[in-house]
Design a protein around this motif. Structure first.
Motif, PDB file in Angstrom:
ATOM      1  N   UNK A 136       0.824  -1.217   0.000  1.00  0.00           N
ATOM      2  CA  UNK A 136       0.000   0.000   0.000  1.00  0.00           C
ATOM      3  C   UNK A 136       0.856   1.265   0.000  1.00  0.00           C
ATOM      4  N   UNK A 137       2.027   1.201  -0.661  1.00  0.00           N
ATOM      5  CA  UNK A 137       2.907   2.380  -0.674  1.00  0.00           C
ATOM      6  C   UNK A 137       2.336   3.489  -1.544  1.00  0.00           C
ATOM      7  N   UNK A 138       1.448   3.134  -2.486  1.00  0.00           N
ATOM      8  CA  UNK A 138       0.776   4.172  -3.270  1.00  0.00           C
ATOM      9  C   UNK A 138       1.501   4.588  -4.540  1.00  0.00           C
ATOM     10  N   UNK A 139       2.646   3.982  -4.836  1.00  0.00           N
ATOM     11  CA  UNK A 139       3.392   4.357  -6.047  1.00  0.00           C
ATOM     12  C   UNK A 139       2.559   4.100  -7.307  1.00  0.00           C
ATOM     13  N   UNK A 140       1.752   3.046  -7.289  1.00  0.00           N
ATOM     14  CA  UNK A 140       0.939   2.693  -8.461  1.00  0.00           C
ATOM     15  C   UNK A 140      -0.037   3.814  -8.822  1.00  0.00           C
ATOM     16  N   UNK A 141      -0.682   4.353  -7.797  1.00  0.00           N
ATOM     17  CA  UNK A 141      -1.652   5.421  -8.067  1.00  0.00           C
ATOM     18  C   UNK A 141      -0.939   6.680  -8.585  1.00  0.00           C
ATOM     19  N   UNK A 142       0.283   6.907  -8.074  1.00  0.00           N
ATOM     20  CA  UNK A 142       1.039   8.085  -8.505  1.00  0.00           C
ATOM     21  C   UNK A 142       1.358   8.057  -9.999  1.00  0.00           C
ATOM     22  N   UNK A 143       1.467   6.872 -10.588  1.00  0.00           N
ATOM     23  CA  UNK A 143       1.850   6.807 -12.009  1.00  0.00           C
ATOM     24  C   UNK A 143       0.684   6.451 -12.925  1.00  0.00           C
ATOM     25  N   UNK A 144      -0.431   5.998 -12.374  1.00  0.00           N
ATOM     26  CA  UNK A 144      -1.544   5.531 -13.220  1.00  0.00           C
ATOM     27  C   UNK A 144      -2.031   6.650 -14.149  1.00  0.00           C
ATOM     28  N   UNK A 145      -2.013   6.413 -15.470  1.00  0.00           N
ATOM     29  CA  UNK A 145      -2.392   7.479 -16.403  1.00  0.00           C
ATOM     30  C   UNK A 145      -3.862   7.875 -16.297  1.00  0.00           C
ATOM     31  N   UNK A 146      -4.702   6.985 -15.783  1.00  0.00           N
ATOM     32  CA  UNK A 146      -6.118   7.336 -15.663  1.00  0.00           C
ATOM     33  C   UNK A 146      -6.526   7.476 -14.190  1.00  0.00           C
ATOM     34  N   UNK A 147      -5.515   7.586 -13.319  1.00  0.00           N
ATOM     35  CA  UNK A 147      -5.716   7.876 -11.894  1.00  0.00           C
ATOM     36  C   UNK A 147      -6.678   6.903 -11.207  1.00  0.00           C
ATOM     37  N   UNK A 148      -6.491   5.619 -11.426  1.00  0.00           N
ATOM     38  CA  UNK A 148      -7.281   4.630 -10.687  1.00  0.00           C
ATOM     39  C   UNK A 148      -6.740   4.598  -9.251  1.00  0.00           C
ATOM     40  N   UNK A 149      -7.604   4.740  -8.252  1.00  0.00           N
ATOM     41  CA  UNK A 149      -7.129   4.753  -6.853  1.00  0.00           C
ATOM     42  C   UNK A 149      -6.795   3.331  -6.393  1.00  0.00           C
ATOM     43  N   UNK A 150      -5.698   2.796  -6.906  1.00  0.00           N
ATOM     44  CA  UNK A 150      -5.387   1.373  -6.701  1.00  0.00           C
ATOM     45  C   UNK A 150      -5.278   0.988  -5.212  1.00  0.00           C
ATOM     46  N   UNK A 151      -4.515   1.760  -4.389  1.00  0.00           N
ATOM     47  CA  UNK A 151      -4.413   1.361  -2.977  1.00  0.00           C
ATOM     48  C   UNK A 151      -5.778   1.305  -2.289  1.00  0.00           C
ATOM     49  N   UNK A 152      -6.627   2.305  -2.604  1.00  0.00           N
ATOM     50  CA  UNK A 152      -7.972   2.339  -2.025  1.00  0.00           C
ATOM     51  C   UNK A 152      -8.761   1.074  -2.408  1.00  0.00           C
ATOM     52  N   UNK A 153      -8.599   0.658  -3.660  1.00  0.00           N
ATOM     53  CA  UNK A 153      -9.340  -0.510  -4.123  1.00  0.00           C
ATOM     54  C   UNK A 153      -8.752  -1.814  -3.565  1.00  0.00           C
ATOM     55  N   UNK A 154      -7.438  -1.815  -3.305  1.00  0.00           N
ATOM     56  CA  UNK A 154      -6.846  -2.981  -2.642  1.00  0.00           C
ATOM     57  C   UNK A 154      -7.473  -3.139  -1.256  1.00  0.00           C
ATOM     58  N   UNK A 155      -7.602  -2.001  -0.555  1.00  0.00           N
ATOM     59  CA  UNK A 155      -8.205  -2.047   0.782  1.00  0.00           C
ATOM     60  C   UNK A 155      -9.680  -2.450   0.680  1.00  0.00           C
ATOM     61  N   UNK A 156     -10.344  -1.942  -0.377  1.00  0.00           N
ATOM     62  CA  UNK A 156     -11.749  -2.297  -0.603  1.00  0.00           C
ATOM     63  C   UNK A 156     -11.911  -3.821  -0.675  1.00  0.00           C
ATOM     64  N   UNK A 157     -11.043  -4.488  -1.449  1.00  0.00           N
ATOM     65  CA  UNK A 157     -11.150  -5.941  -1.595  1.00  0.00           C
ATOM     66  C   UNK A 157     -10.754  -6.649  -0.302  1.00  0.00           C
TER      67      UNK A 157
END
Lengths: 196, 468
Positions: B368-389
């Motif tokens: 959940x470091x958040x690097x993925x969201x920082x680079x996502x070209x369409x700004x998918x809130x990946x860490x938030x969705x990881x927590x969601x699952x």
């Protein structure tokens, strides 16, 4: 229920409670630095990607350059949209339709070019095999057909699309073998844009 | 090949990761260097433009698409039909197989050339074609390499990044007869020659689709080798498999998406070849396929769409930027994840497409470091969705007995003020360094680190005494 109805039903049901979101409008291609003139921008981008660009003051000069260039090749695949005055150019024999893969050079004509991405817009009406199968591709570009932005080019060609529009932005490349860049994997390994 | 990578399931993620790290250390170095290289190029390509504005725009278009997905699909269907393209809808992999089977049977198809498509991997199209007695050849160089190895891809953009140049030399020597010390140009040339024959003799070309413009009915494909242009231009029939989430409203929107996806994926201003396909060859055109089919594929996407929060993952453009920057993906590469989509994006779409029970513990394959969201070209809130699952897994009882026991113990203590203060007081008195050095792994970690001394008084006590 057909797959179509099942999919559309599921999507409709799911979004009933959701708010509609507006489309944000045109993509602005926002950049920190001002763009160079279209022709310079295209040449710079296309060259950076490994393509070659030659400028000519007149169409006659381009024709002469091409005549000399073709002396090094033994067969040509000629695109259907290439101006007819090149027919009398002489040089190596033209290959028949369907034999494009046997040609040592292809000649085609770009419908337009784009500075922002360094792209040539290749129309299916010109013949796709001639644009793809020979190892070297020469593309004729009209100087007044170079757009600054990709969005403008797409807007311009949108109302009159052929079956397929190819954007070629340099020679074919791959780094799939051990992350080492190689040229000319499937498409042409050398692409030369002749602008006049 | 004897060193074929074993195939894992998502549920085996932890064991698979350990197995890969212990038994194939070369994977970590190949994946590490390839992803760092991809990511450095992406960072530079983002800097050259106002990438925040580009990403805001792309994120907004995707939000618009997802808010009217059914309408755009119907519009795209109408536009494609008007171009002479045959449109099919497929709820499942079986529906896709039926479409392919009837095309194969009606046309006596014997050879298929395929361009790289993650959706076709997800649907196991090659396996199905084999059962029909059809030879299906992957034409992307990376896909060709892993097809020769009989392995699945390990990265969305670079399917063979887990293989080194040396691995490829050995493989090509064995299968194509190239010299053992061949350079990459020689290897590529051998593959090109083998595949050129297939392009010219194939009856059918199968591609995916990066985007589908609803207003003009245009399937857009990005690549660098030219194999997609050939796959969609040379054989008599072309079938494009397109996920229902790939639709965008307008052809001009592609101006943004083609550039942004390329910059995010490989750091290029645009892929060297882009195909914008409207339909079959028109009478005034010298060549091109006589039949074009577009299959709208659901295969779990509408179910993911029903989960309001998780559905944001459907905006993904499959650039792989989140894989390249992910410190977890970099250790093992993609095979450990056990399904088509690895890395951070895989950890949030696999639970939706496969079902959470089959995809656990993938949402935990992240710090959940958040690097993925920082680079996502369409700004998918990946860490938030990881927590969601992860939350969903807890509420559905899909957690291990150990975790449930530990959490219950903690709740028992934390819910009782006396228990809490006694436990906290005990923890302040544990000889941490001595305890740590007695344990494996932690011992090594502690050799280069200092453990801070716990305060002798609790925070509450300090608060009562008046903190400065």
């Amino acid at each position: 229920m057909s797959a179509r109805e099942a999919i559309l039903d599921a999507l409709r049901r799911a979004r009933e409670q959701r708010e509609a979101v507006e489309h944000p409008g045109h993509f602005g291609g926002w950049r920190p630095d001002p763009s160079p003139p279209a022709l310079d921008g295209f040449a710079s981008m296309f060259t950076q990607a490994g393509g070659e660009v030659v400028h000519f003051a007149t169409v006659a000069q381009r024709r002469e350059w091409l005549r000399v260039f073709l002396l090094d090749y033994d067969s040509i695949s000629m695109g259907a949209g290439v101006p007819s005055d090149l027919e009398g150019l002489g040089g190596p024999p033209r290959v028949a339709l369907g034999k494009e893969h046997t040609a040592s050079v292809g000649i085609s004509r770009a419908r337009a070019a784009v500075a922002e991405t360094g792209s040539l817009l290749m129309d299916a009406r010109d013949g796709r095999r001639a644009q793809l199968l020979p190892p070297v591709l020469v593309v004729l570009v009209e100087a007044d057909s170079v757009y600054s932005a990709l969005a403008d080019a797409l807007e311009a060609v949108g109302p009159d699309m052929s079956a397929a529009l190819g954007m070629h932005s340099g020679p074919s490349k791959s780094a799939d073998i051990g992350q080492v860049m190689v040229k000319g994997v499937h498409g042409p390994g050398r692409v030369i844009a002749l602008v006049a | 090949m004897s060193d074929r990578a074993p195939e894992y399931r998502p549920s085996e993620y932890r064991a698979a990761s350990a197995h890969i790290l212990l038994n194939t250390p070369g994977v970590r170095s190949s994946v590490g260097s390839a992803t760092r290289d991809f990511d450095a190029k992406r960072a530079k390509a983002y800097e050259e433009v106002e990438s925040d504005l580009w990403r805001d725009w792309a994120s907004a278009v995707k939000a618009n698409v997802l808010s009217r997905l059914d309408e755009y699909l119907v519009q795209a269907e109408e536009s494609l039909r008007a171009n002479g393209t045959k449109v099919h809808w497929a709820s499942s992999a079986d529906d896709v197989y039926q479409v392919l089977r009837s095309i194969v049977e009606e046309n006596g198809v014997q050879t298929v050339v395929k361009s790289k498509s993650m959706l076709s991997e997800e649907l196991e199209v090659n396996h199905h074609l084999e059962t029909l007695g059809v030879r299906s050849i992957e034409t992307d160089l990376g896909e060709y390499i892993i097809q020769l190895l009989d392995e699945p891809p390990s990265h969305i953009v670079g399917p063979a990044i887990h293989k080194s140049l040396e691995d490829c030399r050995v493989l090509f020597h064995e299968q194509l007869g190239t010299p053992v010390d061949a350079d990459p140009d020689e290897l590529a040339s051998a593959a090109r020659n083998a595949l050129r024959e297939d392009f010219l003799s194939a009856d059918l070309g199968i591609s995916g689709g990066n985007f589908l413009a609803a207003d003009t009915g245009t399937v857009a494909l990005i690549e660098n080798e030219g194999n997609i242009r050939l796959t969609t231009s040379v054989p008599r029939i072309h079938v494009a498999l397109v996920g229902i989430e790939k639709v965008v409203p307008r052809l001009v929107d592609l101006a943004g998406f083609l550039q942004l996806t390329s910059r995010a994926a490989t750091g290029q201003p645009i892929g060297l070849f882009v195909s914008l396909i409207q339909g079959p060859r028109k009478s005034e055109e010298p060549d091109g396929p006589e039949e074009v089919h577009v299959v709208f594929v659901d295969n779990g996407r509408s179910a993911l769409y029903e989960d309001d929060a998780a559905s944001e993952a459907l905006g993904c453009v499959r650039c792989g930027a989140c894989l390249n920057i992910c410190p977890v993906y970099r250790q093992t590469g993609g095979h450990a994840y056990g399904w088509t989509y690895p890395g951070p994006i895989g950890a949030i779409i696999s639970p939706g497409l496969l079902g959470l029970d089959k995809a656990m513990p993938l949402p935990h394959a992240s710090s959940l470091c958040g690097a993925c969201e920082d680079v996502c070209p369409v700004r998918i809130p990946i860490p938030e969705l990881l927590v969601h699952w992860r939350e969903k897994a807890v509420s559905e009882g899909q957690i291990s007995k150990g975790e449930r026991f530990g959490m219950r113990m903690y709740a028992d203590i934390a819910e009782r003020p006396l228990g809490y203060s006694m436990a906290a007081s005990a923890l302040r008195r544990v000889p941490w360094r001595a305890a740590g050095t007695a344990l494996p792994v932690l011992n090594g970690w502690l050799q280069e680190r200092e453990i801070p001394e716990p305060s002798s008084k609790s925070f509450r006590k300090l608060w009562r005494e008046g903190i400065e």
